[in-house]
Design an enzyme around this catalytic site. Structure first.
Site, PDB file in Angstrom:
ATOM      1  N   CYS A 192       0.974  -1.146  -0.195  1.00  0.00           N
ATOM      2  CA  CYS A 192      -0.233  -0.051  -0.130  1.00  0.00           C
ATOM      3  C   CYS A 192       0.882   1.164   0.203  1.00  0.00           C
ATOM      4  CB  CYS A 192      -0.955   0.357   1.217  1.00  0.00           C
ATOM      5  SG  CYS A 192      -1.879  -1.227   1.567  1.00  0.00           S
ATOM      6  N   ALA A 193       1.135   1.621  -0.958  1.00  0.00           N
ATOM      7  CA  ALA A 193       2.663   2.293  -1.537  1.00  0.00           C
ATOM      8  C   ALA A 193       1.968   4.003  -1.432  1.00  0.00           C
ATOM      9  CB  ALA A 193       3.112   1.902  -2.750  1.00  0.00           C
ATOM     10  N   ALA A 194       1.178   4.424  -2.112  1.00  0.00           N
ATOM     11  CA  ALA A 194       0.903   6.008  -1.746  1.00  0.00           C
ATOM     12  C   ALA A 194       0.812   6.251  -0.469  1.00  0.00           C
ATOM     13  CB  ALA A 194       0.224   5.803  -2.945  1.00  0.00           C
ATOM     14  N   GLY A 196       4.129   7.766  -1.468  1.00  0.00           N
ATOM     15  CA  GLY A 196       5.641   7.649  -1.683  1.00  0.00           C
ATOM     16  C   GLY A 196       6.805   7.931  -0.886  1.00  0.00           C
ATOM     17  N   LYS A 198       8.312   6.356   2.311  1.00  0.00           N
ATOM     18  CA  LYS A 198       8.593   5.036   2.764  1.00  0.00           C
ATOM     19  C   LYS A 198       8.534   3.774   1.367  1.00  0.00           C
ATOM     20  CE  LYS A 198       5.086   4.564   5.916  1.00  0.00           C
ATOM     21  NZ  LYS A 198       3.753   5.088   6.023  1.00  0.00           N
ATOM     22  N   ASP A 223      -0.012   0.279  -5.532  1.00  0.00           N
ATOM     23  CA  ASP A 223      -1.359   0.998  -4.717  1.00  0.00           C
ATOM     24  C   ASP A 223      -3.023   1.027  -5.390  1.00  0.00           C
ATOM     25  OD1 ASP A 223      -1.602   3.325  -2.585  1.00  0.00           O
ATOM     26  OD2 ASP A 223      -3.178   2.892  -3.451  1.00  0.00           O
ATOM     27  N   ASP A 250      -5.659  -4.101  -6.471  1.00  0.00           N
ATOM     28  CA  ASP A 250      -5.748  -4.331  -4.799  1.00  0.00           C
ATOM     29  C   ASP A 250      -5.179  -5.444  -3.833  1.00  0.00           C
ATOM     30  OD1 ASP A 250      -7.407  -5.239  -2.054  1.00  0.00           O
ATOM     31  OD2 ASP A 250      -9.249  -5.848  -2.928  1.00  0.00           O
ATOM     32  N   ASP A 276       2.155  -1.488   5.021  1.00  0.00           N
ATOM     33  CA  ASP A 276       1.103  -0.346   5.947  1.00  0.00           C
ATOM     34  C   ASP A 276       0.575   0.153   5.273  1.00  0.00           C
ATOM     35  OD1 ASP A 276       1.883   2.131   7.088  1.00  0.00           O
ATOM     36  OD2 ASP A 276       1.932   3.272   5.354  1.00  0.00           O
ATOM     37  N   CYS A 329      -0.710   4.161  11.283  1.00  0.00           N
ATOM     38  CA  CYS A 329      -0.383   4.575  12.065  1.00  0.00           C
ATOM     39  C   CYS A 329      -2.023   4.958  12.804  1.00  0.00           C
ATOM     40  CB  CYS A 329      -0.349   6.483  11.445  1.00  0.00           C
ATOM     41  SG  CYS A 329      -2.013   6.181   9.617  1.00  0.00           S
TER      42      CYS A 329
END
Length: 765
Positions: A192-194, A196, A198, A223, A250, A276, A329
């Site tokens: 779940c990169a966006a 970006g 990390k 993403d 997904d 993440d 988070c």
């Protein structure tokens, strides 16, 4: 229809005129009863959100996530503004120069400085981040933008962020990539990169040794949101790596990929996975004020299932011996420990929580919870699944509770999870768990072990690892996002005999997914077309630049199947294999870096393609001609003047350039170790040797970066020069008429990403 629309508009205009006539005398726009704009609601902008939420306090007090006697400090920290943090990108050879410039120039200017009566706190390094490459300060964005005293520092931050030399990233967001312990040979999946930030850290770790142009490892950044994928592309492109691929799936059903290993297809398992996940974000209250009024436990209850599916899918694709970091988070155990406990339970010993207590010394962290309760949005508590009435079973699931069996619970070692509380080191709230894979998941067969440190040890020790021998079920060709992963998952991997377009692979064409998969999910991407070995386009390039025989020409690609090829891109050998073997299985948004751009009249100069600054650090080790070594004074002249004549440059530079044919050149600065005052990092620039002048093709922010590193006053320089011509970078504003070139930053595979604005800080998930 046209008459009706006009009638409605006329009616609205009449209503507005009537309202205007009915307003009290003296009333101004936006003011009621004749009030003035200066009164409440205008002078202070929107009404300030009250940072109170009784349900939030009741919930976390009951769960005892905060040590005894620290509650007031915890709430006080949540109500205080979040300090600004920045990170220096660590893989570029001049990271130390940026750090030196920051500490000895910009930070010194902030000493004893007051803005609006507030003493400016000089930025301090984060004690737990390696090599002083991350810093925090109490300067808010508002102060940075508004204060003339901070203008130089603010311009520095903006320019260096856009150049990719600095990332304005929340401190706790930097933790997960560090705990992954990435090595340059690792295959990495960021699920779940966006946006970006990390992902950028992961790319930096791959390029820890800048002498290696093509590390064996790579990052596949995914993403689910198509638009956010383009923001991700924009962030990743600042780092100019041939080892990054952005895909759009997904995460809970991201397809398994195939790669070529010694001439046969095998399933791709990742050595490192960053998970993440999307979360309720109550750890971000300090920067996302809306969370105060919107917070309820319902968000966590709704997200728990998705988080568990994503984590499970990640665990399935992790190599044996590999490491996966799960992070949110959020402070809520329903999104944190409950997901980890459920994942450990269903893994039946295949996964283990790693003890990360000795990692990142200096980072204050709380151990994970071993007991917790579940609360509904109305405030009703349940300590056990058996207490949940049937009417709540669709909202509350058994996996949200801690395991009942004390022995099983103890064996999980949930205390090894990390919870970061805001008041302990003035950060946001965060949760991290580090998982190590000991064996295959119970519903999967054998799989390769994590890659070792050398090529020999990285070869699989078990014969017959192709998918059919593993017994891994085949993936339907139409598979796309939407399916849930879990035990009995049948979306695992295609067989080695899985029908693949043989013709496409022969031609090196990796087309986009079929239109039936695309639907309305976003932009249609151009295909990735690898340059065939017998393509007549390549020999003139090879000869003109005297490319080394080791140059990996098979890794060159374009984004068009028809017409002239305007740009050439490069990917690593490993990503080439991923592209060729999975074009029907995944939706690739972007990969590769631009290394050559076509000249408008390039044939006149013996080569139709000029060098692109974006990929010069990757390409330079293979170039053996058309290299001009320049001094620091030459670099200053080249970057501040548009087309300086030879006579303005040093005699050494002139002697190298005078007998060189017109066309693209490499300008190389080598630091002088005997002169510590000079810039102590090498610089490689793309240039153009004209009839009697040399110019550079360097994007504006990169140009300003190099000037700044050499001690030039950037703001003064910028004002003196005036604004650049529209559509061109300051240092690339056009060659002489007889050698017109395409723009330095011509549209390429980044597509829509070229128009994205950078995101200095990472928004919550």
């Amino acid at each position: 229809m046209g008459r009706r629309s006009r009638g409605r508009r006329l009616q609205q205009q009449q209503q507005q005129e009537q309202q205007q006539r009915q307003r009290p005398e003296g009333a101004e726009d936006g003011a009621e009863g004749g009030g003035k704009r200066g009164e409440a609601g205008w002078e202070g902008g929107y009404p300030e959100i009250v940072k109170e939420n009784q349900l939030f306090e009741h919930y976390y007090r009951e769960l005892k996530i905060v040590p005894e006697g620290e509650w007031d400090r915890f709430m006080g920290a949540l109500r205080a503004p979040l300090p600004a943090t920045l990170r220096i990108t660590g893989y570029k050879s001049h990271a130390k120069e940026i750090l030196h410039c920051l500490k000895n120039k910009y930070f010194k200017e902030l000493e004893n400085l007051e803005v609006d009566g507030q003493k400016v706190e000089v930025p301090q390094p984060l004690s737990w981040y390696p090599e002083e490459l991350a810093w925090h300060t109490n300067l808010s964005r508002k102060i940075l933008r508004k204060s003339p005293l901070l203008e130089r520092f603010h311009q520095f931050l903006i320019s260096e962020t856009e150049s990719g030399n600095i990332s304005r990233q929340e401190a706790v967001s930097m933790i997960p990539p560090l705990l992954l312990n990435v090595q340059p040979h690792h295959k990495i999946l960021d699920m779940c990169a966006a946006p970006g930030s990390k992902t950028a850290q992961l790319i930096e770790m791959l390029h820890a040794d800048m002498n290696v142009s093509f590390p064996e490892g790579f990052v596949i950044a995914n993403d689910v949101d198509n638009k956010r994928c383009y923001l991700l592309v924009h962030q990743a492109k600042r780092l100019s790596s041939p080892c990054i691929m952005v895909v759009n799936h997904d995460a809970s059903s991201i397809p398994r990929l195939m790669v070529d290993v010694h001439g046969r297809k095998e399933v791709l398992f990742y050595d490192r996975i960053l998970c993440d996940v999307p979360c309720s974000g109550d750890g971000t209250m300090r920067k996302n004020i809306d969370v105060w009024k919107k917070w309820s436990t319902l968000n966590s209850l709704q997200l728990h299932g998705l988080q568990l599916r994503i984590a499970t899918r990640g665990a399935e694709q992790l190599a044996e011996g590999g490491r996966m970091v799960y992070s949110t988070c959020s402070l809520n155990p329903v999104e944190d420990e409950a997901v980890i406990a459920s994942l450990l339970e269903k893994s039946e010993g295949a996964l283990e929580l790693a003890d990360a207590s000795a990692e990142l010394p200096g980072l204050k962290r709380m151990p994970g919870l071993t007991q917790w309760k579940v609360m509904t949005r109305e405030g009703q508590w349940f300590a056990d699944w058996d207490e949940v009435p049937c009417s709540r079973h669709t909202q509350i699931r058994p996996t949200m509770f801690p395991p009942k069996d004390p022995e099983k619970l103890q064996a999980m070692h949930l205390e090894r999870c990390l919870r970061i509380l805001p008041h302990h080191q003035n950060t946001g709230g965060f949760f991290v768990a580090v998982l190590v894979k000991k064996s295959s998941m119970p519903w999967n067969k054998r799989q390769p072990k994590v890659q070792g440190m050398c090529a020999v040890s990285r070869q699989s020790t078990e014969p017959g690892l192709a998918a059919p021998e593993e017994g891994v079920p085949s993936e339907p060709p139409e598979l796309h996002s939407g399916a849930a992963a879990g035990p009995g998952d049948t979306t695992a991997a295609p067989t080695a005999e899985d029908p693949e377009s043989g013709e496409s692979k022969k031609d090196g064409v990796c087309g986009p997914p079929p239109s039936k998969k695309m639907k309305l999910l976003g932009f249609k991407e151009d295909p990735f077309v690898f340059i065939p070995e017998d393509d007549p386009l390549f020999p003139p390039i090879e000869k003109f630049y005297a490319l080394d025989p080791s140059f990996p020409r098979m890794n060159l690609l374009t984004r068009t199947t028809e017409g002239k090829k305007r740009q050439l891109y490069m990917v690593s050998k490993e990503l080439r294999s991923v592209l060729l073997n999975n074009s029907e299985r995944m939706k690739v948004i972007n990969t590769g870096i631009k290394v050559w751009c076509r000249n408008n009249s390039g044939e006149e100069f013996d080569c139709a393609f000029r060098l692109a600054q974006e990929g010069i650090y990757t390409l330079y080790p293979f170039i053996n001609s058309r290299i001009i070594t320049v001094s620091m004074e030459d670099v200053k002249i080249l970057l501040t003047q548009e087309n300086p004549f030879f006579r303005k440059l040093s005699s050494e530079t002139y002697s190298q350039a005078k007998d060189m044919a017109k066309g693209s050149v490499v300008l190389k600065y080598e630091p002088d170790p005997t002169n510590p005052e000079a810039l102590q990092c090498p610089i490689v620039l793309c240039g153009w040797r004209g009839k009697a002048s040399i110019r550079t093709f360097v994007p504006k922010n990169e140009r300003l970066h190099y000037l700044r590193m050499m001690g030039l006053e950037v703001l003064g320089q910028k004002k003196k020069e005036g604004p650049p011509p529209p559509g061109r970078s300051v240092a690339s504003s056009g060659p002489p008429e007889e050698e017109q070139q395409p723009r330095a930053e011509e549209a390429g595979p980044e597509g829509a990403a070229a128009g994205c604005a950078p995101a200095p800080a990472e928004p919550p998930r």
